[in-house]
Design an enzyme around this catalytic site. Structure first.
Site, PDB file in Angstrom:
ATOM      1  N   ASP A 262       0.835  -1.201   0.000  1.00 54.85           N
ATOM      2  CA  ASP A 262       0.000   0.000   0.000  1.00 54.85           C
ATOM      3  C   ASP A 262       0.868   1.247   0.000  1.00 54.85           C
ATOM      4  O   ASP A 262       2.080   1.189   0.221  1.00 54.85           O
ATOM      5  CB  ASP A 262      -1.017  -0.006   1.144  1.00 54.85           C
ATOM      6  CG  ASP A 262      -0.409   0.254   2.517  1.00 54.85           C
ATOM      7  OD1 ASP A 262       0.813   0.497   2.592  1.00 54.85           O
ATOM      8  OD2 ASP A 262      -1.158   0.219   3.507  1.00 54.85           O
ATOM      9  N   GLU A 305      -6.258   1.816  -0.379  1.00 54.33           N
ATOM     10  CA  GLU A 305      -4.981   2.050  -1.062  1.00 54.33           C
ATOM     11  C   GLU A 305      -4.110   0.801  -1.018  1.00 54.33           C
ATOM     12  O   GLU A 305      -2.908   0.859  -1.217  1.00 54.33           O
ATOM     13  CB  GLU A 305      -4.236   3.232  -0.431  1.00 54.33           C
ATOM     14  CG  GLU A 305      -3.708   3.016   0.958  1.00 54.33           C
ATOM     15  CD  GLU A 305      -4.683   3.409   2.058  1.00 54.33           C
ATOM     16  OE1 GLU A 305      -4.214   3.696   3.167  1.00 54.33           O
ATOM     17  OE2 GLU A 305      -5.904   3.417   1.821  1.00 54.33           O
TER      18      GLU A 305
END
Length: 506
Positions: A262, A305
């Site tokens: 991420d 994300e």
């Protein structure tokens, strides 16, 4: 079949009790740990429970020879994989309530509607404008959105278009509420509304129509396998993709890696540059990653994300080299607004057909958080020798006796370990939920709430306590308060609100 499942649940519960007993002991006789390993071995003989058999073998192999007792810290480390598995097993049975978001200035008029929704096991959030929804609620996992027609008219076209585009990308139903007027109704349908409710639509009919729209959403969502924003596969694709690779591993011996990565400090990008820029960064990052991997490698958008990669490899070192190339390509790239972005990556190797997705995901996730703790912008492979650590989170409650706070049950979370403290405690954490009086956050035009909302290194969310529903409460909800509790505070109500909040973070 039903009796087998009931029996399995009893055995799982018994395993939890045994683990809790072992963890309460300052030192554990080696013989008792061997008995526990034997129990895990028997449990592991059942269908889909092979994980426990592997843990039994590992436990027997790792017990120090010649030692009559094992210290608490060593026992905790040895039991950690079992504890994590049991926590994940429990989370599977927790059902996330569907979230219904309303954009309205008429909160008091909607109190009855809010209670009707919550009686039907929905969660609710209220915002006072499209702008507030885009700023505060942009990343909420919204299942349906209701908006007053007067706020549709009052919104800037660019903001309204952005909201509708976001809803369409996720097939989220849009319901507009307005007067009984044919031209208004037609305009709203042209705008993109899935339904239009005027004053002739009763509360019961609203519930029926909402259920119908949510049912359609579930059907559509179950058939969509590609994430609209990034072009990566979504989580619905993941289970079958993992199983295909496991079948190939059993057939041909082809090992594969599971990596989770991420963006570092992504919240800061959204706060400083806005969610549209954040979306562009995510889309561009996905494109860069696809350029760096092979055609047969599979990329899944795992969370906001967070991304996952499944790819064939010979060993874990080769997998880390592959992910290192991904990391370097992203680090070299210049993103929209001249942004430089880095990623942290966790990798684990799937070397046995009996390894399941939940277990491998947990390992990669732990490796990812090791990468974060070591300074970010790096690749870390999972190691069984490293004790799993969770990030501390806090739930702070004002106005509840300390004895009651200590008795509150907080569900397990894969990334955060939550402590419940009095609000007066000075401790802070990167993830925090505050239960505080409405009067406290309403002072000075909600200055404290605005301060919490704009924290860059921390996420602080708020549930307010009130004696009654009021216009001021409506304003607080519109400004981003998660929910409210009616006084006096009751443990079961607080536990349910905490449970749903923790579940939403999963």
């Amino acid at each position: 079949m039903k009796n087998k499942q009931i029996q399995l649940e009893k055995q799982i519960n018994q395993t939890i009790l045994m683990v809790e007993r072992l963890l309460r002991m300052k030192s554990v006789p080696t013989a008792e740990l061997l008995v526990f390993a034997s129990w895990l071995e028997r449990l592991g003989q059942q269908e889909s429970m092979e994980f426990f058999a592997r843990q039994a073998t590992r436990l027997e192999q790792e017990l120090p020879s010649g030692e009559k007792t094992i210290g608490h810290e060593v026992v905790k480390l040895q039991l950690r994989p079992v504890i994590d598995y049991l926590s994940a097993y429990g989370r599977k049975k927790m059902v996330r309530k569907e979230l219904i978001v309303s954009i309205t200035k008429r909160f008091l008029d909607n109190v009855q509607w809010k209670k009707a929704l919550e009686n039907e096991r929905y969660m609710t959030r209220f915002f006072g404008s499209v702008e507030d929804m885009l700023e505060v609620g942009y990343d909420l996992p919204t299942d349906a959105l209701l908006i007053d027609y007067e706020l549709v008219r009052a919104s800037k076209k660019v903001q309204l278009d952005k909201l509708i585009k976001k809803l369409e990308a996720t097939f989220t139903p849009l319901i507009i509420i307005g007067e009984e007027d044919q031209q208004t109704r037609q305009y709203c349908y042209q705008l993109g509304a899935d339904d239009y409710w005027d004053e002739t639509v009763t509360l019961i009919e609203r519930q029926i129509r909402l259920k119908r729209l949510l049912h359609k959403l579930r059907i559509v969502s179950s058939t969509i396998l590609v994430d609209e924003l990034t072009g990566a596969f979504n989580r619905k694709y993941l289970q079958n993709a993992f199983q295909r690779r496991v079948s190939r591993l059993a057939r041909d011996g082809q090992l594969f890696a599971l990596a989770i990565f991420d963006l570092d400090h992504f919240k800061r990008i959204n706060d400083l540059h806005g969610h549209p820029t954040g979306d562009l960064v995510l889309s561009e990052l996905a494109s860069l990653t696809k350029q760096a991997i092979r055609q047969e490698d599979e990329m899944i958008r795992f969370g906001g994300e967070e991304f996952m990669l499944l790819f064939s490899t010979e060993h874990v070192e080769a997998a880390c080299v592959t992910m290192g190339k991904v990391r370097e390509r992203i680090e070299r790239h210049t993103f929209p607004n001249g942004l430089k972005v880095t990623v942290s990556i966790g990798v684990t190797l799937v070397s046995q057909p009996s390894f399941d997705l939940e277990e491998m995901t947990s390992e990669a996730d732990e490796a990812l958080y090791q990468a974060k703790r070591k300074g970010r912008n790096r690749v870390v492979a999972y190691s069984v020798a490293t004790e799993k650590e969770k990030i501390e989170g806090l739930i702070k409650i004002d106005g509840m006796p300390l004895q009651n706070l200590s008795q509150l049950e907080v569900p397990e979370h894969p990334k955060y370990h939550f402590r419940v403290l009095p609000y007066e405690d000075s401790a802070g954490a990167v993830m925090q939920l505050n239960f505080v009086p409405l009067s406290m956050i309403a002072e000075a035009d909600f200055r404290l709430l605005d301060q919490w909302k704009h924290e860059r290194e921390h996420t602080i969310e708020t549930i307010v306590t009130v004696t009654e529903e009021s216009t001021l409460l409506g304003e607080a909800l519109q400004r981003g308060v998660v929910d409210y509790c009616l006084l006096p505070l009751e443990s079961n109500q607080i536990e349910e609100q905490i449970r749903q909040w923790v579940l939403r973070l999963s």
